[in-house]
Design a protein around this motif. Structure first.
Motif, mmCIF file in Angstrom:
data_model
loop_
_atom_site.group_PDB
_atom_site.id
_atom_site.type_symbol
_atom_site.label_atom_id
_atom_site.label_comp_id
_atom_site.label_asym_id
_atom_site.label_seq_id
_atom_site.Cartn_x
_atom_site.Cartn_y
_atom_site.Cartn_z
ATOM 1 N N LEU A 37 -89.260 78.779 -55.380
ATOM 2 C CA LEU A 37 -88.664 78.305 -56.357
ATOM 3 C C LEU A 37 -87.905 79.387 -57.204
ATOM 4 C CD1 LEU A 37 -89.288 75.898 -58.582
ATOM 5 C CD2 LEU A 37 -90.997 77.293 -59.608
ATOM 6 N N ASP A 38 -86.518 79.537 -57.016
ATOM 7 C CA ASP A 38 -85.771 80.182 -57.214
ATOM 8 C C ASP A 38 -85.175 79.955 -58.931
ATOM 9 O OD1 ASP A 38 -85.624 81.405 -54.825
ATOM 10 O OD2 ASP A 38 -83.923 80.236 -54.025
ATOM 11 N N ILE A 39 -85.120 81.228 -59.601
ATOM 12 C CA ILE A 39 -84.828 80.859 -61.123
ATOM 13 C C ILE A 39 -83.956 81.845 -61.510
ATOM 14 C CG2 ILE A 39 -87.264 80.044 -61.491
ATOM 15 C CD1 ILE A 39 -88.145 82.924 -62.708
ATOM 16 N N ASP A 40 -83.157 81.453 -62.597
ATOM 17 C CA ASP A 40 -82.184 82.549 -63.235
ATOM 18 C C ASP A 40 -82.461 82.423 -64.695
ATOM 19 O OD1 ASP A 40 -80.697 83.051 -60.930
ATOM 20 O OD2 ASP A 40 -79.261 81.163 -61.307
ATOM 21 N N ILE A 41 -82.722 83.547 -65.265
ATOM 22 C CA ILE A 41 -83.103 83.563 -66.948
ATOM 23 C C ILE A 41 -81.800 84.225 -67.619
ATOM 24 C CG2 ILE A 41 -84.763 84.426 -68.465
ATOM 25 C CD1 ILE A 41 -86.905 84.207 -66.215
ATOM 26 N N THR A 42 -81.480 83.600 -68.758
ATOM 27 C CA THR A 42 -80.433 84.375 -69.360
ATOM 28 C C THR A 42 -81.002 84.315 -70.801
ATOM 29 O OG1 THR A 42 -79.188 82.297 -69.807
ATOM 30 C CG2 THR A 42 -78.469 83.726 -68.014
ATOM 31 N N PRO A 55 -85.255 70.977 -55.536
ATOM 32 C CA PRO A 55 -84.566 70.107 -55.113
ATOM 33 C C PRO A 55 -85.657 68.995 -54.377
ATOM 34 C CG PRO A 55 -84.438 72.021 -53.742
ATOM 35 C CD PRO A 55 -84.836 72.501 -54.962
ATOM 36 N N GLY A 56 -85.406 67.858 -54.388
ATOM 37 C CA GLY A 56 -86.030 66.784 -53.710
ATOM 38 C C GLY A 56 -87.473 66.501 -54.328
ATOM 39 N N ILE A 57 -87.583 66.882 -55.531
ATOM 40 C CA ILE A 57 -88.765 66.623 -56.394
ATOM 41 C C ILE A 57 -88.632 65.757 -57.622
ATOM 42 C CG2 ILE A 57 -90.876 67.768 -57.588
ATOM 43 C CD1 ILE A 57 -90.676 70.058 -55.736
ATOM 44 N N ASP A 58 -89.442 64.818 -57.635
ATOM 45 C CA ASP A 58 -89.172 63.847 -58.912
ATOM 46 C C ASP A 58 -89.617 64.353 -60.249
ATOM 47 O OD1 ASP A 58 -88.818 61.494 -60.408
ATOM 48 O OD2 ASP A 58 -89.720 60.286 -59.051
ATOM 49 N N LYS A 59 -88.890 64.083 -61.184
ATOM 50 C CA LYS A 59 -89.254 64.734 -62.498
ATOM 51 C C LYS A 59 -90.782 64.482 -63.073
ATOM 52 C CE LYS A 59 -84.523 63.287 -64.491
ATOM 53 N NZ LYS A 59 -84.043 62.622 -65.541
ATOM 54 N N LYS A 60 -91.355 63.512 -62.441
ATOM 55 C CA LYS A 60 -92.582 62.976 -62.924
ATOM 56 C C LYS A 60 -93.613 63.986 -62.524
ATOM 57 C CE LYS A 60 -93.447 59.275 -59.685
ATOM 58 N NZ LYS A 60 -94.258 60.131 -58.644
ATOM 59 N N ASP A 61 -93.130 64.589 -61.269
ATOM 60 C CA ASP A 61 -94.034 65.573 -60.397
ATOM 61 C C ASP A 61 -93.809 67.205 -60.935
ATOM 62 O OD1 ASP A 61 -95.035 63.376 -59.043
ATOM 63 O OD2 ASP A 61 -93.509 63.675 -57.559
ATOM 64 N N ILE A 62 -93.068 67.317 -61.923
ATOM 65 C CA ILE A 62 -92.749 68.602 -62.549
ATOM 66 C C ILE A 62 -93.463 69.025 -63.797
ATOM 67 C CG2 ILE A 62 -90.904 70.362 -63.110
ATOM 68 C CD1 ILE A 62 -88.965 68.827 -61.493
ATOM 69 N N SER A 74 -94.785 74.280 -62.640
ATOM 70 C CA SER A 74 -95.412 73.880 -61.169
ATOM 71 C C SER A 74 -94.666 72.366 -60.772
ATOM 72 C CB SER A 74 -96.838 73.837 -61.417
ATOM 73 O OG SER A 74 -97.425 73.007 -62.487
ATOM 74 N N ALA A 75 -94.792 72.117 -59.525
ATOM 75 C CA ALA A 75 -94.370 70.680 -58.963
ATOM 76 C C ALA A 75 -95.064 70.570 -57.733
ATOM 77 C CB ALA A 75 -92.778 70.900 -58.539
ATOM 78 N N GLN A 100 -95.281 76.814 -57.233
ATOM 79 C CA GLN A 100 -95.662 77.125 -58.847
ATOM 80 C C GLN A 100 -94.880 78.584 -59.078
ATOM 81 O OE1 GLN A 100 -99.813 76.898 -59.995
ATOM 82 N NE2 GLN A 100 -99.842 78.720 -61.228
ATOM 83 N N ARG A 101 -94.445 78.732 -60.355
ATOM 84 C CA ARG A 101 -93.987 80.171 -60.850
ATOM 85 C C ARG A 101 -94.148 80.307 -62.097
ATOM 86 N NH1 ARG A 101 -89.050 83.020 -58.778
ATOM 87 N NH2 ARG A 101 -89.211 84.876 -59.941
ATOM 88 N N THR A 102 -94.627 81.585 -62.339
ATOM 89 C CA THR A 102 -95.090 82.069 -63.736
ATOM 90 C C THR A 102 -94.132 83.372 -64.306
ATOM 91 O OG1 THR A 102 -97.250 81.167 -63.471
ATOM 92 C CG2 THR A 102 -96.651 82.809 -65.377
ATOM 93 N N VAL A 103 -93.545 83.157 -65.258
ATOM 94 C CA VAL A 103 -92.759 84.121 -65.754
ATOM 95 C C VAL A 103 -93.003 84.594 -67.349
ATOM 96 C CG1 VAL A 103 -90.065 84.761 -66.412
ATOM 97 C CG2 VAL A 103 -90.574 83.104 -64.841
ATOM 98 N N SER A 104 -93.151 85.874 -67.501
ATOM 99 C CA SER A 104 -93.354 86.592 -68.895
ATOM 100 C C SER A 104 -92.183 86.829 -69.425
ATOM 101 C CB SER A 104 -94.526 87.300 -68.653
ATOM 102 O OG SER A 104 -95.955 87.132 -68.254
ATOM 103 N N LEU A 105 -92.023 86.276 -70.540
ATOM 104 C CA LEU A 105 -90.471 86.781 -71.382
ATOM 105 C C LEU A 105 -91.057 87.770 -72.588
ATOM 106 C CD1 LEU A 105 -89.293 83.089 -71.840
ATOM 107 C CD2 LEU A 105 -88.309 85.149 -70.050
#
Length: 141
Positions: A37-42, A55-62, A74-75, A100-105
């Motif tokens: 689950l590649d992410i960019d944070i700005t 990619p390839g995952i429906d909105k309802k599954d996110i 998570s998706a 799944q991906r967790t990020v602390s800001l």
């Protein structure tokens, strides 16, 4: 991709290097198969913008959960069974399951004002910082 490591005859446990080299191909294959689950944070002043490739995952599954300064994405991706009776699977590389991906800001997030948009396999989260939680320097008396 192989990794070159320098052999040290003075290593505390030279046999451990042999076992690690033996298990390295197994670990690298597992890493390649697991989804990323590649992410960019700005950070733009009073908000964070997080973009995640899903990619390839429906909105309802996110699912996106915010707890203070922690954001968890998570998706679920379901497997589509396309194997016909009498057919054999030669190679299967498409992943199905949970990612799944967790990020602390650095700052807490205003949960009420946060927004999520998913377009063309990119999830964009607009995460405003919580107002009033600025650092305060105390004067010592």
């Amino acid at each position: 991709m192989t990794r070159l490591t320098q052999y040290s005859p003075f290593s505390s446990d030279p046999v451990a290097d042999v076992f690690q080299a033996f298990l390295r191909p197994i670990r690298s294959q597992a890493d390649e198969r697991s989804p990323r689950l590649d992410i960019d944070i700005t950070e733009a002043g009073d908000k964070y913008v997080l973009k995640a490739e899903i990619p390839g995952i429906d909105k309802k599954d996110i699912s996106v959960e915010i707890d203070g300064n922690t954001v968890m994405i998570s998706a679920n991706k379901e497997q589509n069974s396309e194997i016909k009776e009498g057919g054999n699977v030669i190679r299967q590389e498409r992943y199905w399951g949970r990612v799944q991906r967790t990020v602390s800001l650095a700052s807490p997030i205003d949960q009420a004002a946060a927004k999520a948009v998913c377009d063309n396999g990119v999830l964009t989260l607009t995460l405003p910082k919580l107002a009033g939680n600025q650092n305060k320097t105390l004067k010592i008396e």
